[in-house]
Each structure stands twice: as structure tokens, then as C-alpha cells.
Design a protein around this motif. Structure first.
Motif, PDB file in Angstrom:
ATOM      1  N   PHE A 120     -10.644  -5.734  40.433  1.00 51.34           N
ATOM      2  CA  PHE A 120     -11.953  -6.166  39.949  1.00 51.34           C
ATOM      3  C   PHE A 120     -11.832  -6.931  38.636  1.00 51.34           C
ATOM      4  O   PHE A 120     -12.506  -7.940  38.446  1.00 51.34           O
ATOM      5  CB  PHE A 120     -12.919  -4.989  39.774  1.00 51.34           C
ATOM      6  CG  PHE A 120     -14.262  -5.446  39.284  1.00 51.34           C
ATOM      7  CD1 PHE A 120     -15.165  -6.020  40.153  1.00 51.34           C
ATOM      8  CD2 PHE A 120     -14.599  -5.342  37.952  1.00 51.34           C
ATOM      9  CE1 PHE A 120     -16.402  -6.477  39.707  1.00 51.34           C
ATOM     10  CE2 PHE A 120     -15.830  -5.792  37.486  1.00 51.34           C
ATOM     11  CZ  PHE A 120     -16.730  -6.361  38.378  1.00 51.34           C
ATOM     12  N   LEU A 121     -10.977  -6.468  37.726  1.00 48.22           N
ATOM     13  CA  LEU A 121     -10.813  -7.174  36.453  1.00 48.22           C
ATOM     14  C   LEU A 121     -10.229  -8.566  36.657  1.00 48.22           C
ATOM     15  O   LEU A 121     -10.639  -9.520  35.996  1.00 48.22           O
ATOM     16  CB  LEU A 121      -9.944  -6.357  35.497  1.00 48.22           C
ATOM     17  CG  LEU A 121     -10.653  -5.170  34.852  1.00 48.22           C
ATOM     18  CD1 LEU A 121      -9.667  -4.328  34.061  1.00 48.22           C
ATOM     19  CD2 LEU A 121     -11.792  -5.627  33.962  1.00 48.22           C
TER      20      LEU A 121
ATOM     21  N   TRP B 186     -10.644 -10.398  39.324  1.00 48.11           N
ATOM     22  CA  TRP B 186     -11.758 -11.159  39.897  1.00 48.11           C
ATOM     23  C   TRP B 186     -12.740 -11.564  38.798  1.00 48.11           C
ATOM     24  O   TRP B 186     -13.210 -12.704  38.747  1.00 48.11           O
ATOM     25  CB  TRP B 186     -12.417 -10.323  40.985  1.00 48.11           C
ATOM     26  CG  TRP B 186     -13.821 -10.643  41.377  1.00 48.11           C
ATOM     27  CD1 TRP B 186     -14.868  -9.784  41.373  1.00 48.11           C
ATOM     28  CD2 TRP B 186     -14.348 -11.887  41.856  1.00 48.11           C
ATOM     29  NE1 TRP B 186     -16.008 -10.409  41.800  1.00 48.11           N
ATOM     30  CE2 TRP B 186     -15.715 -11.715  42.108  1.00 48.11           C
ATOM     31  CE3 TRP B 186     -13.800 -13.143  42.083  1.00 48.11           C
ATOM     32  CZ2 TRP B 186     -16.542 -12.717  42.571  1.00 48.11           C
ATOM     33  CZ3 TRP B 186     -14.622 -14.152  42.545  1.00 48.11           C
ATOM     34  CH2 TRP B 186     -15.980 -13.941  42.791  1.00 48.11           C
ATOM     35  N   TYR B 187     -13.045 -10.640  37.891  1.00 50.34           N
ATOM     36  CA  TYR B 187     -13.967 -10.928  36.797  1.00 50.34           C
ATOM     37  C   TYR B 187     -13.398 -12.007  35.863  1.00 50.34           C
ATOM     38  O   TYR B 187     -14.093 -12.949  35.495  1.00 50.34           O
ATOM     39  CB  TYR B 187     -14.278  -9.648  36.009  1.00 50.34           C
ATOM     40  CG  TYR B 187     -15.100  -9.910  34.784  1.00 50.34           C
ATOM     41  CD1 TYR B 187     -16.448 -10.206  34.878  1.00 50.34           C
ATOM     42  CD2 TYR B 187     -14.517  -9.888  33.512  1.00 50.34           C
ATOM     43  CE1 TYR B 187     -17.215 -10.469  33.748  1.00 50.34           C
ATOM     44  CE2 TYR B 187     -15.266 -10.144  32.381  1.00 50.34           C
ATOM     45  CZ  TYR B 187     -16.611 -10.434  32.508  1.00 50.34           C
ATOM     46  OH  TYR B 187     -17.355 -10.701  31.394  1.00 50.34           O
TER      47      TYR B 187
ATOM     48  N   TYR C 267     -13.560 -15.425  37.315  1.00 50.78           N
ATOM     49  CA  TYR C 267     -14.918 -15.956  37.167  1.00 50.78           C
ATOM     50  C   TYR C 267     -15.149 -16.508  35.760  1.00 50.78           C
ATOM     51  O   TYR C 267     -15.642 -17.622  35.591  1.00 50.78           O
ATOM     52  CB  TYR C 267     -15.942 -14.860  37.507  1.00 50.78           C
ATOM     53  CG  TYR C 267     -17.361 -15.207  37.160  1.00 50.78           C
ATOM     54  CD1 TYR C 267     -18.023 -16.234  37.810  1.00 50.78           C
ATOM     55  CD2 TYR C 267     -18.038 -14.496  36.176  1.00 50.78           C
ATOM     56  CE1 TYR C 267     -19.336 -16.554  37.492  1.00 50.78           C
ATOM     57  CE2 TYR C 267     -19.351 -14.801  35.859  1.00 50.78           C
ATOM     58  CZ  TYR C 267     -19.991 -15.838  36.510  1.00 50.78           C
ATOM     59  OH  TYR C 267     -21.279 -16.147  36.189  1.00 50.78           O
ATOM     60  N   VAL C 268     -14.755 -15.731  34.750  1.00 51.29           N
ATOM     61  CA  VAL C 268     -14.944 -16.163  33.362  1.00 51.29           C
ATOM     62  C   VAL C 268     -14.133 -17.423  33.078  1.00 51.29           C
ATOM     63  O   VAL C 268     -14.629 -18.380  32.470  1.00 51.29           O
ATOM     64  CB  VAL C 268     -14.582 -15.031  32.377  1.00 51.29           C
ATOM     65  CG1 VAL C 268     -14.547 -15.533  30.948  1.00 51.29           C
ATOM     66  CG2 VAL C 268     -15.556 -13.871  32.517  1.00 51.29           C
TER      67      VAL C 268
ATOM     68  N   GLY D 287     -21.303 -15.617  40.129  1.00 54.21           N
ATOM     69  CA  GLY D 287     -21.956 -14.651  39.254  1.00 54.21           C
ATOM     70  C   GLY D 287     -22.667 -13.560  40.035  1.00 54.21           C
ATOM     71  O   GLY D 287     -22.571 -12.380  39.712  1.00 54.21           O
TER      72      GLY D 287
ATOM     73  N   GLN E 184     -20.365 -11.048  41.542  1.00 56.05           N
ATOM     74  CA  GLN E 184     -19.904 -10.005  40.617  1.00 56.05           C
ATOM     75  C   GLN E 184     -20.742  -8.740  40.797  1.00 56.05           C
ATOM     76  O   GLN E 184     -20.213  -7.633  40.835  1.00 56.05           O
ATOM     77  CB  GLN E 184     -19.992 -10.490  39.164  1.00 56.05           C
ATOM     78  CG  GLN E 184     -19.029 -11.578  38.804  1.00 56.05           C
ATOM     79  CD  GLN E 184     -17.602 -11.097  38.763  1.00 56.05           C
ATOM     80  OE1 GLN E 184     -17.312 -10.025  38.238  1.00 56.05           O
ATOM     81  NE2 GLN E 184     -16.706 -11.891  39.312  1.00 56.05           N
TER      82      GLN E 184
ATOM     83  N   THR F 217     -19.974  -7.219  44.238  1.00 57.37           N
ATOM     84  CA  THR F 217     -18.681  -6.534  44.176  1.00 57.37           C
ATOM     85  C   THR F 217     -18.809  -5.186  43.476  1.00 57.37           C
ATOM     86  O   THR F 217     -18.263  -4.182  43.935  1.00 57.37           O
ATOM     87  CB  THR F 217     -17.648  -7.409  43.440  1.00 57.37           C
ATOM     88  OG1 THR F 217     -17.572  -8.680  44.071  1.00 57.37           O
ATOM     89  CG2 THR F 217     -16.278  -6.771  43.450  1.00 57.37           C
ATOM     90  N   THR F 218     -19.543  -5.153  42.380  1.00 61.16           N
ATOM     91  CA  THR F 218     -19.725  -3.901  41.639  1.00 61.16           C
ATOM     92  C   THR F 218     -20.405  -2.844  42.504  1.00 61.16           C
ATOM     93  O   THR F 218     -19.948  -1.701  42.567  1.00 61.16           O
ATOM     94  CB  THR F 218     -20.553  -4.150  40.365  1.00 61.16           C
ATOM     95  OG1 THR F 218     -19.875  -5.108  39.559  1.00 61.16           O
ATOM     96  CG2 THR F 218     -20.760  -2.874  39.585  1.00 61.16           C
TER      97      THR F 218
END
Length: 119
Positions: free
Chosen positions: A43-44, A46-47, A50-51, A76, A79, A82-83
Motif C-alpha cells: 500500500f505504501l 502504491w501511495y 501516486y504522490v 486519488g 487510494q 484500496t484503503t
């Protein structure tokens, strides 16, 4: 109005270090970590993707997909999806794989029985 009830210490003589050394607790910890750590890393990544894309790939992120919806907006929103997906997956996993072991350990601790005392 009455006095607030002070919770009694249900397990004053519990050997928590000993419990942590038991095979069932080790299995519980192994199952938890084998699920949480890889998913957190994924997840990090993936995040951060995105950033980084939002910061350095403006043209890519501004590609329109439909109307005024662009790739950046979709990423966005994904995100959030996904969460919620990871949360749902973890709850399901915990209910199936973690909670039964945790319930056994808790019952043993609260019942005052230790591995050697159980019959």
C-alpha cells in the motif's frame, strides 16, 4: 449519581512474558505479521507512486478519461477504494485466522489456567 466503578484487575498474576513465548501466541503473531507487513509495504508503494506521479508526471495525470475526470482523480479515488478494500480483507482475515487463536489465549488467561494446569 453513583461512584464510578473501578475495574478490577482480572488477571493480576499473569505471566505475560511466558504467554508471549507459547507456540500459540507465536503462531498468532506470525499470522498477523505475515498479513500486515506485506500489505502495508504494498500500500505504501502504491501511495508513493501516486504522490510521485502527481508531482512529476503532470501530463500523464492530467489525461482526461471521461469528461473532466482525469487519471490523477481516478488514482486519488483508487487510494480510498484500496484503503477500504484492505480494511475489509483484514477484518475477514482476522475473523478467520487470528480471532480464534486470540480467543483461546484470552480464555486461558482470564480463566487462570496455564498450559500445564489445563486438563
Amino acid at each position: 449519581m453513583g461512584q464510578p466503578v473501578q475495574p478490577a484487575d482480572p488477571v493480576p498474576d499473569t505471566d505475560f512474558v511466558g504467554i508471549q513465548r507459547e507456540p500459540r501466541f507465536q503462531e498468532l503473531r506470525k499470522r498477523h505479521r505475515s498479513f500486515v507487513f506485506p500489505l502495508a509495504v504494498i500500500f505504501l508503494l502504491w501511495y508513493f507512486l501516486y504522490v510521485l506521479l502527481a508531482d512529476y508526471a503532470h501530463e500523464f495525470m492530467s489525461i482526461r478519461v471521461w469528461g473532466s475526470i482525469n487519471i490523477g482523480l481516478l488514482f486519488g479515488l483508487l487510494q480510498f477504494v484500496t484503503t477500504f478494500g484492505i480494511t475489509t480483507w483484514y477484518v475477514s482475515y482476522a475473523n478467520r485466522k487470528l480471532d480464534p487463536i486470540a480467543t483461546e489465549i484470552r480464555a486461558e488467561i482470564e480463566g487462570g489456567a496455564t498450559k500445564g494446569e489445563a486438563s
